[in-house]
Design a protein around this motif. Sequence first.
Motif, PDB file in Angstrom:
ATOM      1  N   ASN A 251       0.863  -1.181   0.000  1.00  0.00           N
ATOM      2  CA  ASN A 251       0.000   0.000   0.000  1.00  0.00           C
ATOM      3  C   ASN A 251       0.901   1.233   0.000  1.00  0.00           C
ATOM      4  OD1 ASN A 251      -2.134   1.792   0.230  1.00  0.00           O
ATOM      5  ND2 ASN A 251      -2.296   1.525   2.453  1.00  0.00           N
ATOM      6  N   MET A 252       1.283   1.682  -1.188  1.00  0.00           N
ATOM      7  CA  MET A 252       2.250   2.769  -1.324  1.00  0.00           C
ATOM      8  C   MET A 252       1.555   4.132  -1.248  1.00  0.00           C
ATOM      9  SD  MET A 252       4.967   0.849  -1.810  1.00  0.00           S
ATOM     10  CE  MET A 252       6.328   1.612  -2.693  1.00  0.00           C
ATOM     11  N   LYS A 253       2.032   4.977  -0.334  1.00  0.00           N
ATOM     12  CA  LYS A 253       1.503   6.332  -0.178  1.00  0.00           C
ATOM     13  C   LYS A 253       2.520   7.172   0.571  1.00  0.00           C
ATOM     14  CE  LYS A 253      -0.962   5.083   4.076  1.00  0.00           C
ATOM     15  NZ  LYS A 253      -2.279   4.999   4.748  1.00  0.00           N
ATOM     16  N   SER A 254       2.242   8.470   0.694  1.00  0.00           N
ATOM     17  CA  SER A 254       3.155   9.373   1.402  1.00  0.00           C
ATOM     18  C   SER A 254       2.868   9.343   2.899  1.00  0.00           C
ATOM     19  CB  SER A 254       2.985  10.802   0.869  1.00  0.00           C
ATOM     20  OG  SER A 254       3.387  10.873  -0.491  1.00  0.00           O
ATOM     21  N   PHE A 255       3.941   9.349   3.692  1.00  0.00           N
ATOM     22  CA  PHE A 255       3.794   9.356   5.151  1.00  0.00           C
ATOM     23  C   PHE A 255       5.060   9.936   5.776  1.00  0.00           C
ATOM     24  CE2 PHE A 255       5.884   5.412   4.107  1.00  0.00           C
ATOM     25  CZ  PHE A 255       6.828   5.238   5.109  1.00  0.00           C
ATOM     26  N   TYR A 256       4.971  10.282   7.059  1.00  0.00           N
ATOM     27  CA  TYR A 256       6.127  10.830   7.773  1.00  0.00           C
ATOM     28  C   TYR A 256       7.005   9.680   8.286  1.00  0.00           C
ATOM     29  CZ  TYR A 256       4.230  15.540   7.629  1.00  0.00           C
ATOM     30  OH  TYR A 256       3.763  16.767   7.202  1.00  0.00           O
ATOM     31  N   ALA A 257       8.225   9.643   7.813  1.00  0.00           N
ATOM     32  CA  ALA A 257       9.139   8.556   8.186  1.00  0.00           C
ATOM     33  C   ALA A 257       9.396   8.542   9.692  1.00  0.00           C
ATOM     34  CB  ALA A 257      10.459   8.705   7.434  1.00  0.00           C
ATOM     35  N   ASP A 258       9.508   9.731  10.288  1.00  0.00           N
ATOM     36  CA  ASP A 258       9.804   9.815  11.711  1.00  0.00           C
ATOM     37  C   ASP A 258       8.720   9.164  12.563  1.00  0.00           C
ATOM     38  OD1 ASP A 258      12.255  10.829  12.594  1.00  0.00           O
ATOM     39  OD2 ASP A 258      11.225  12.279  13.870  1.00  0.00           O
ATOM     40  N   ASN A 259       7.444   9.377  12.154  1.00  0.00           N
ATOM     41  CA  ASN A 259       6.341   8.767  12.902  1.00  0.00           C
ATOM     42  C   ASN A 259       6.420   7.251  12.849  1.00  0.00           C
ATOM     43  OD1 ASN A 259       5.397  11.290  13.482  1.00  0.00           O
ATOM     44  ND2 ASN A 259       3.767  11.286  11.948  1.00  0.00           N
ATOM     45  N   MET A 260       6.749   6.716  11.676  1.00  0.00           N
ATOM     46  CA  MET A 260       6.855   5.265  11.515  1.00  0.00           C
ATOM     47  C   MET A 260       7.939   4.698  12.426  1.00  0.00           C
ATOM     48  SD  MET A 260       9.107   2.955   9.848  1.00  0.00           S
ATOM     49  CE  MET A 260       9.812   3.829   8.452  1.00  0.00           C
ATOM     50  N   VAL A 261       9.098   5.354  12.453  1.00  0.00           N
ATOM     51  CA  VAL A 261      10.215   4.883  13.279  1.00  0.00           C
ATOM     52  C   VAL A 261       9.873   5.003  14.761  1.00  0.00           C
ATOM     53  CG1 VAL A 261      12.645   5.222  13.874  1.00  0.00           C
ATOM     54  CG2 VAL A 261      11.898   5.471  11.498  1.00  0.00           C
TER      55      VAL A 261
END
Length: 377
Positions: free
Chosen positions: A220-230
């Motif tokens: 499911n490819m989309k834009s997101f904040y990398a920092d939130n994921m980490v």
Amino acid sequence: MILIVDDRPENLISLQKVLQAHNFEVDTASSGEEALKKVLKNNYVLIILDVQMPDMDGFEVAETISGFSKAKDTAIIFLSAVNTELKFITKGYLSGGLDYITKPVDINVLLLKIKTFYRIYEQNRKLNEVQEKLLEEIEFRKQAEHKKDEFISIASHELKTPLTSVKGYIQLLQRSLNRDDKAMAQNHLEKASIQLEKLNELIVDLLDISKIESGKMKFNMKSFYADNMVNNAIEMLQQSNPDFKISKLGKTDDMIFGDEMRLEQVVINFITNAIKYAPGTNQVNVTTHIKDEKLYLAVKDFGIGISKEQQHKIFDKFYRVEENSNRFNGLGIGLYICSEIINRHGGTIGVNSVPDEGSEFYFIIPTTEEEILKNQI
């Protein structure tokens, strides 16, 4: 290439010109000793060898060449103007020659023989290539079958372990409830839940690898904040591993394009392994930054480390480090799944490690849809 061996220069030059006129690559030697030196350095399809030579005759040269492993497929044709008797012809064949031609030479017959030897050489070469490929395929299929059997055995064991524990804790839970011991019942329930989570993780890995094999692993490819994921991955694992300090080094405010859930799965796997393979330590560092439209993330532990020889295999399917396979549970597919996820993002994955000093697993992926598509082509 053809090697002509003759102690008479006029013979060498005349035969060399004829063969070159028919587009054959030709080398020459004026003595047996020179011929042997050239055979050791170069590869020849055919050697045209004069019998009557000083110091070392053609028979001696042929017998010596037959002992060279690199010349085992090289054909030898004897040429002789003097030794034309049957006993010499027989000796030529016994010395390793495939043909014995007496002079004067019919050049058309010689060319026909040379072309035939070339054709046989090419056929043998292709046959050897096919044979080698078949042997490689057989070896690959034997190894694959062995790995499959080994994986089934490991999977059965790994799945059975938490399942047996859950059964045991449920029995203890039932006894505690019968005694109305709520505190003990709660303790048994929590331990059963931990084992159920382990069982769930194993099943998820098995489902993921099944999807990879069938090409049905969805993203499911989309834009997101990398920092939130980490941060989400660190927070979840910090809560379940309070004795470990999971430090985040670096910060990224940018949005990236990718599958947030799958990339978080990779980060969780890295951190989980860092904790798992670092007994007796309590520190894990997670480094992250974005540069040149690429996200870099690394997880470093200070545990047992991985030898140089095994580092390039660590992302292979079903691979488990042998000396650790009895100390730590697992199916040997977690890092393989991680590598597939990173590959689907057009990135690279790797490890830097020193035995007994720790390991650092990392990945680098493009942050934009355009770069991901470009790297996947």
